[in-house]
Write an enzyme that holds these catalytic residues in place. Structure first.
Site, PDB file in Angstrom:
ATOM      1  CG  HIS A   1      -1.732  -1.182   1.468  1.00  0.00           C
ATOM      2  ND1 HIS A   1      -2.851  -1.495   0.710  1.00  0.00           N
ATOM      3  CD2 HIS A   1      -1.629  -2.171   2.390  1.00  0.00           C
ATOM      4  CE1 HIS A   1      -3.396  -2.610   1.153  1.00  0.00           C
ATOM      5  NE2 HIS A   1      -2.676  -3.043   2.169  1.00  0.00           N
TER       6      HIS A   1
HETATM    7  O1  RIB Z   1      -5.193  -0.116   4.767  1.00  0.00           O
HETATM    8  C1  RIB Z   1      -3.803  -0.118   4.540  1.00  0.00           C
HETATM    9  C2  RIB Z   1      -3.140   0.962   5.337  1.00  0.00           C
HETATM   10  O2  RIB Z   1      -3.358   0.719   6.724  1.00  0.00           O
HETATM   11  C3  RIB Z   1      -1.611   0.973   5.169  1.00  0.00           C
HETATM   12  O3  RIB Z   1      -1.130   2.284   5.331  1.00  0.00           O
HETATM   13  C4  RIB Z   1      -1.140   0.111   6.299  1.00  0.00           C
HETATM   14  O4  RIB Z   1       0.185   0.440   6.717  1.00  0.00           O
HETATM   15  C5  RIB Z   1      -2.118   0.495   7.374  1.00  0.00           C
HETATM   16  O5  RIB Z   1      -1.657   1.716   7.964  1.00  0.00           O
END
Ligand code: RIB
Ligand code: CA
Length: 313
Positions: free
Chosen positions: A243
């Site tokens: 992500h």
């Molecule tokens: O949903 C994914 C996000 O939530 C990413 O930033 C992960 O590190 C968590 O913070």
């Protein structure tokens, strides 16, 4: 072109760690002014510790790391040890940090840094709940017009939620903060699950990290080995979605990404859909667009960039 000055606001988190490493491996494009830790994947004490672990892993104990807010603006903290492990950086065995936390609160560092630099020259890169960013905006509304851009990981629309059926984790943890940020008028680029779920660390891609045969390469591969089990089991996917590195990759090669400038609003009241990012993708309302909502990534190009840059550390 001069390197882009950024503040990374983060809740490490294995994927945050890779995003930070990518930024620190790209000094021609990115100058990291500092990191501000926020409560999210794990409590603040651990995110502030993990941010320093990552800086030292990159050989950059000079990067100032500030502790920010330890809970959402007006909700109980929800964490994600079920995804990231109890340390937040489960997977590799990494030494505790020797570098101290920087003095002062992360929110004040954000405010002071934006006020100290020329308007439009500092980009904020939130990788976790938006508590620090929104608190800074509430405390010092003048900073909004000074921000060059906010490039954040959060939200979901066609991909729906990952912590509830409607909401993505970063937004869900602090919906009020997200509402403040999306209504601020700042220039916002959003990396939602719609795009990050295409940035999957397949076994072949993780082998490329391991094949770097460096401290960083092995650490990233071992973080992925741990981090991927949750998503592979839940989605049946072929690897973990990276992500947060989508944020730093966008700063380096924006052409890898595409999306649409649309209106995005945050659900802050309904218990059922709390934290949902309601993106008017088809323009069915007269609400003015307020964010570039990224939907696609050239995944092979993304991993080529990431692997090449991690090889530098
Ligand atoms: O949903 C994914 C996000 O939530 C990413 O930033 C992960 O590190 C968590 O913070
Ligand atoms: Ca994160």
């Amino acid at each position: 072109m001069a390197a882009r000055k950024i503040i990374i606001d983060t809740d490490p988190g294995q994927d945050d760690a890779v995003a930070i490493l990518l930024a620190l491996a790209s000094p021609d494009e990115i100058e990291v002014l500092g990191l501000t830790a926020v409560a999210g994947n794990v409590p603040l004490e651990l995110t502030a510790k993990n941010a320093r672990i990552v800086c030292e892993l990159a050989g950059r104990p000079d990067i100032p790391v500030y502790a920010g807010c330890d809970r959402p603006m007006n909700r109980e903290l929800v964490t994600a040890e079920h995804v990231h492990g109890k340390t937040g950086l489960d997977g590799p065995v990494l030494p505790d940090p020797e570098m101290p936390l920087a003095d002062g609160h992360g929110v004040d560092f954000i405010i002071d840094t934006l006020r100290a630099h020329a308007p439009g020259t500092v980009t904020l890169c939130p990788l976790g709940p938006l508590t620090n960013i929104a608190t800074a905006i509430e405390k010092a509304p003048d900073i909004v017009e000074r921000v060059q851009q906010i490039v954040l990981m959060g939200g979901a629309y066609f991909e729906v939620g990952n912590i509830t059926p409607a909401a993505e984790f970063n937004i869900y943890v602090d919906p009020q903060a997200a509402d403040i940020v999306f209504k601020s008028g700042a220039d916002i680029v959003v990396m939602p699950l719609d795009v990050t779920h295409d940035a999957l660390v397949t076994p072949h891609r993780n082998d490329a990290f391991r094949a770097l045969d460096s401290k960083v390469g092995h650490a990233v591969a071992e973080m992925t080995d741990f981090f991927e089990r949750f998503d592979k089991e839940k989605y049946g996917s072929d690897g973990a979605p990276l992500h947060d590195p989508c944020v730093t990759a966008y700063l380096i090669q924006p052409e890898l990404f595409s999306g649409r400038f649309v209106n995005v609003q945050i659900e802050t009241r309904s218990p059922l859909t709390m934290g949902m990012t309601v993106a008017d993708w088809w323009g069915v309302t007269d609400h003015p667009p307020n964010a570039l909502f990224i939907s696609d990534v050239d995944a092979d190009g993304f991993f080529k960039l990431l692997t090449e840059r991690l090889a530098r550390l």
